[in-house]
Design a protein around this motif. Structure first.
Motif, PDB file in Angstrom:
ATOM      1  N   LEU A   9      48.734  57.304  45.272  1.00 47.44           N
ATOM      2  CA  LEU A   9      47.906  56.584  46.233  1.00 47.44           C
ATOM      3  C   LEU A   9      46.781  55.825  45.548  1.00 47.44           C
ATOM      4  N   VAL A  10      46.140  56.465  44.537  1.00 44.47           N
ATOM      5  CA  VAL A  10      45.054  55.805  43.814  1.00 44.47           C
ATOM      6  C   VAL A  10      45.574  54.591  43.062  1.00 44.47           C
ATOM      7  N   THR A  68      46.524  47.090  44.666  1.00 42.82           N
ATOM      8  CA  THR A  68      46.334  46.255  45.856  1.00 42.82           C
ATOM      9  C   THR A  68      45.008  45.515  45.801  1.00 42.82           C
ATOM     10  N   LEU A  69      43.928  46.206  45.399  1.00 44.79           N
ATOM     11  CA  LEU A  69      42.620  45.559  45.301  1.00 44.79           C
ATOM     12  C   LEU A  69      42.618  44.458  44.253  1.00 44.79           C
ATOM     13  N   THR A 125      44.552  41.515  45.645  1.00 44.90           N
ATOM     14  CA  THR A 125      43.754  40.863  46.691  1.00 44.90           C
ATOM     15  C   THR A 125      42.629  40.036  46.086  1.00 44.90           C
ATOM     16  N   PHE A 167      48.237  52.809  43.749  1.00 45.57           N
ATOM     17  CA  PHE A 167      48.587  51.773  44.727  1.00 45.57           C
ATOM     18  C   PHE A 167      47.341  51.050  45.225  1.00 45.57           C
ATOM     19  N   ALA A 168      46.261  51.793  45.507  1.00 53.20           N
ATOM     20  CA  ALA A 168      45.036  51.178  46.004  1.00 53.20           C
ATOM     21  C   ALA A 168      44.420  50.255  44.964  1.00 53.20           C
TER      22      ALA A 168
END
Length: 344
Positions: free
Chosen positions: A12-13, A19-20, A23, A15-16
């Motif tokens: 999860l970390v 993603t950031l 973005t 992936f986050a």
């Protein structure tokens, strides 16, 4: 923390973070965040449509963005913009405001002009002599309006965009523009027969109107009087319309009230018609005897609105129980009125 929960948390970390990062890269590409660079200024006589955040380009490549727009006096606008550090500008640089598309988006185009090539210092000013405002599309397209009215929207968009590109010095040549315009005018020329027929038919209509100009004048005059009369009586007409509305409402209510009795009367009339039809022979015989009856009644009532009855003859028998019938005296009047027989 067990191994069963650690692995999903790490995923999860990761992936986050990814993603950031993506973005942020997308936002940077779209110009959501101001990019680092050197700030310069340029003055224009007209910057209508240019917005903060619009592109700054060199040879079509985005190298910065518009940072601020301000007015230095009543007729001059000053645009502050940034350019990346790896693209130095010279004092001979020229700035132009160009159209990105026909929607009206604009950008600042930088080109190298003739000069000594000295570097332009940070926050340096590009004077009015080295800037060019955007084309006035309203004035430009008004000149092409007669041509645009005969084209479909797709052709208008293509031609208009090519005109803007050529006049801004972007791609294409005047020769290619004229070639496209010639192609469009040839299309219009191919419709010459249709246009000719329209003109001929219009001429026939106008000729007919010209031969009947007096009748047309009278019709227009009568129409003007009629309209003037309506205008004078507009108050009465309005009140009449209100009264008609009230009458319609009252009539609707009346019909609603009489509808049940009216339906009963219609059914009774149906029964009466059936009875008359079944007794047609009796009715015919009765009507056949009525003339004689009326003639006798007319003689009886000839003296006034009453009936005159006279005793002209009298005789009879009186039955007495246990005895033979007794005959009454016979009476006969000698009066002349008794001789007609109409009043007996």
């Amino acid at each position: 923390m067990t191994s069963k929960t650690t692995a999903p948390l790490v995923k999860l970390v990761i992936f986050a973070v990814v993603t950031l990062l993506l973005t942020g890269m997308l936002a940077q590409t779209l110009g959501a965040f101001p990019s680092a660079g050197v700030t310069y200024r340029a003055r224009f006589t007209d910057v209508t449509g240019l917005l903060v955040g619009d592109d700054v380009r060199i040879a079509g490549v985005r190298v910065g963005r518009v940072k601020q727009i301000s007015v230095v006096d009543d007729t001059i606008a000053e645009v502050a913009f940034t350019v990346t550090d790896d693209v130095p500008l010279a004092t001979s640089v020229r700035a132009k405001i160009r159209y990105r598309n026909l929607v009206g988006q604009r950008y600042v185009a930088l080109t190298e002009g003739p000069g000594d090539g000295r570097p332009l210092r940070e926050n340096g000013l590009i004077p009015l002599a080295q800037t060019t405002p955007a084309l006035d599309l309203t004035v430009l397209f008004n000149g092409f309006r007669p041509l645009f009215t005969a084209l479909n929207p797709d052709d208008v968009n293509k031609l208009a965009y090519q005109i803007v590109q050529v006049l801004q010095g972007e791609g294409g040549t005047v020769a290619s523009l004229l070639s496209n315009v010639a192609s469009l005018t040839n299309t219009l020329a191919n419709r010459d027969a249709v246009i000719g027929r329209v003109v001929t038919n219009l001429n026939s209509v106008l000729t007919t109107l010209a031969t009947r100009d007096r009748n047309l004048d009278q019709t227009i005059g009568q129409l003007q009087k009629f309209v003037s009369g309506l205008a004078v009586d507009r108050k009465a007409i309005g009140e009449s319309l209100v009264s008609i509305g009230e009458l319609t409402t009252a009539t609707a209510g009346l019909l609603g009230e009489v509808r049940p009795p009216l339906a009963a009367d219609v059914r009774a009339l149906d029964e009466l018609a059936g009875t008359l039809d079944r007794n047609a022979a009796v009715i015919d015989a009765t009507l056949g005897r009525l003339p004689g009856r009326y003639d006798a009644l007319t003689r009886v009532a000839s003296s006034g609105s009453w009936f005159n009855f006279y005793l002209c003859d009298f005789n009879g028998h009186v039955a007495v129980a246990g005895h033979a019938p007794i005959d009454t005296p016979t009476f006969s009047a000698p009066a002349a009125r008794c001789s007609t027989g109409g009043s007996r």
